[in-house]
Structure formats: C-alpha cells, structure tokens
Write a protein that holds these residues in place. Sequence first.
Motif, PDB file in Angstrom:
ATOM      1  N   ALA A  29       5.449  -1.671  -8.244  1.00 27.14           N
ATOM      2  CA  ALA A  29       4.001  -1.829  -8.428  1.00 27.14           C
ATOM      3  C   ALA A  29       3.684  -2.609  -9.708  1.00 27.14           C
ATOM      4  O   ALA A  29       2.527  -2.914  -9.972  1.00 27.14           O
ATOM      5  CB  ALA A  29       3.312  -0.464  -8.456  1.00 27.14           C
ATOM      6  N   GLY A  33       0.620  -5.966  -6.477  1.00 25.27           N
ATOM      7  CA  GLY A  33      -0.531  -5.075  -6.429  1.00 25.27           C
ATOM      8  C   GLY A  33      -0.464  -4.208  -5.174  1.00 25.27           C
ATOM      9  O   GLY A  33      -0.003  -4.655  -4.134  1.00 25.27           O
ATOM     10  N   SER A  35      -2.689  -1.337  -2.781  1.00 26.35           N
ATOM     11  CA  SER A  35      -3.969  -0.705  -2.459  1.00 26.35           C
ATOM     12  C   SER A  35      -3.985   0.748  -2.910  1.00 26.35           C
ATOM     13  O   SER A  35      -3.011   1.476  -2.730  1.00 26.35           O
ATOM     14  CB  SER A  35      -4.182  -0.792  -0.937  1.00 26.35           C
ATOM     15  OG  SER A  35      -5.371  -0.165  -0.563  1.00 26.35           O
ATOM     16  N   ALA A  38      -4.654   0.833  -8.306  1.00 28.01           N
ATOM     17  CA  ALA A  38      -4.992  -0.162  -9.333  1.00 28.01           C
ATOM     18  C   ALA A  38      -4.627   0.287 -10.753  1.00 28.01           C
ATOM     19  O   ALA A  38      -3.986  -0.475 -11.489  1.00 28.01           O
ATOM     20  CB  ALA A  38      -6.464  -0.548  -9.236  1.00 28.01           C
ATOM     21  N   CYS A  41      -0.764   0.295 -11.013  1.00 26.81           N
ATOM     22  CA  CYS A  41      -0.252  -1.077 -10.997  1.00 26.81           C
ATOM     23  C   CYS A  41      -0.530  -1.773 -12.327  1.00 26.81           C
ATOM     24  O   CYS A  41       0.347  -2.458 -12.857  1.00 26.81           O
ATOM     25  CB  CYS A  41      -0.873  -1.877  -9.851  1.00 26.81           C
ATOM     26  SG  CYS A  41      -0.313  -1.382  -8.217  1.00 26.81           S
ATOM     27  N   ALA A  42      -1.715  -1.590 -12.855  1.00 29.96           N
ATOM     28  CA  ALA A  42      -2.060  -2.229 -14.129  1.00 29.96           C
ATOM     29  C   ALA A  42      -1.114  -1.783 -15.238  1.00 29.96           C
ATOM     30  O   ALA A  42      -0.636  -2.607 -16.029  1.00 29.96           O
ATOM     31  CB  ALA A  42      -3.507  -1.918 -14.499  1.00 29.96           C
TER      32      ALA A  42
END
Length: 163
Positions: A29, A33, A35, A38, A41-42
Amino acid sequence: MSNFWTIKSFLPGMLERNRGHIVSISSSAGLFGVSRLAPYCASKFAVTGLTESLYCELFNMKKLATISNPKGIFISCVHPYFVSTPLAKGAQRGSTIKSYSPEEAVDSIVDGVLRNKRMLLLPQALGVLLFQKSILAGDTGLHMAEVVKVHNAFDNFEGRGWK
C-alpha cells in the motif's frame, strides 16, 4: 514519524562508523493506492519516500553500501502484500497474489535484509504489478487492480481503518 525519529537517532553513529543497515517496513500500500485505506496508504507512501530519499542522500554522500562495495550503509525497504495478522482481519484478498503468515513474512524479510536487498517485495510478483503501473496509460491500472480483486478487499475490513 517513528521512522524519521529512529533514523535521526541512529544514522549519525552509522555515518561515523561508515557501516550499518536501515530497514524500513512499508507495505504494498506504499506502492499502490488502495480503496478505503487512504490514511494507511499515505503513511506507507511516506515511509517509501523517506527511504528512497535517504538512499539518494547516502549515495550523494558516498556513504551508500552496495553489494559490490559493502563499506557504508545499506538501505532496505520492505513492501509486504497481505500478512495474516489482526491488522488484516476481515480483508479479502484475491487468490492471484500470495499472502504470508507472520512467520513466512519474518523469514522472507530476514533473508532479504541479509542479502542487502534495497526493495523487498513480498511476494516478488508485486514487481510485475509495479512495472505495469509505471507503463500503463489512463485507467488501465484501475482495471488491472479490479482483476486481482484489490478494490473491494477492504469492504469488510475489521482491522484499523476508516469509514
């Protein structure tokens, strides 16, 4: 932030001794990206970017160790796909990409670090997806992710996440 502060604490001594090995645990991740993930992943993209930037800085300083010149500091960034831990509880992964037990993941990570791998993909098949991501145009990558069942993997996610 823990990666940043840990590196900041240990890197000066490694530079002084001109040896060491920094191992960062990111995630697949941190390369793609996903679903419903977020924030996760960031944070993992940040680990990947921090590690890559440090790699470049050490190279520029002539302090980066390589397999052909082991004097200096090695850098490894680990990108596991699914590891069967409570964090991944409820996640549904497609059968096309191997997932790992914690023991298998540890064995693969230790093996990769001992071999001074810069980027450790668990499984290595992630490299094919990473290459495809870099050359595919438009939404093709989204459709590829759909084929390997990534888009809905976290619909029933019970681990840490967001709603």
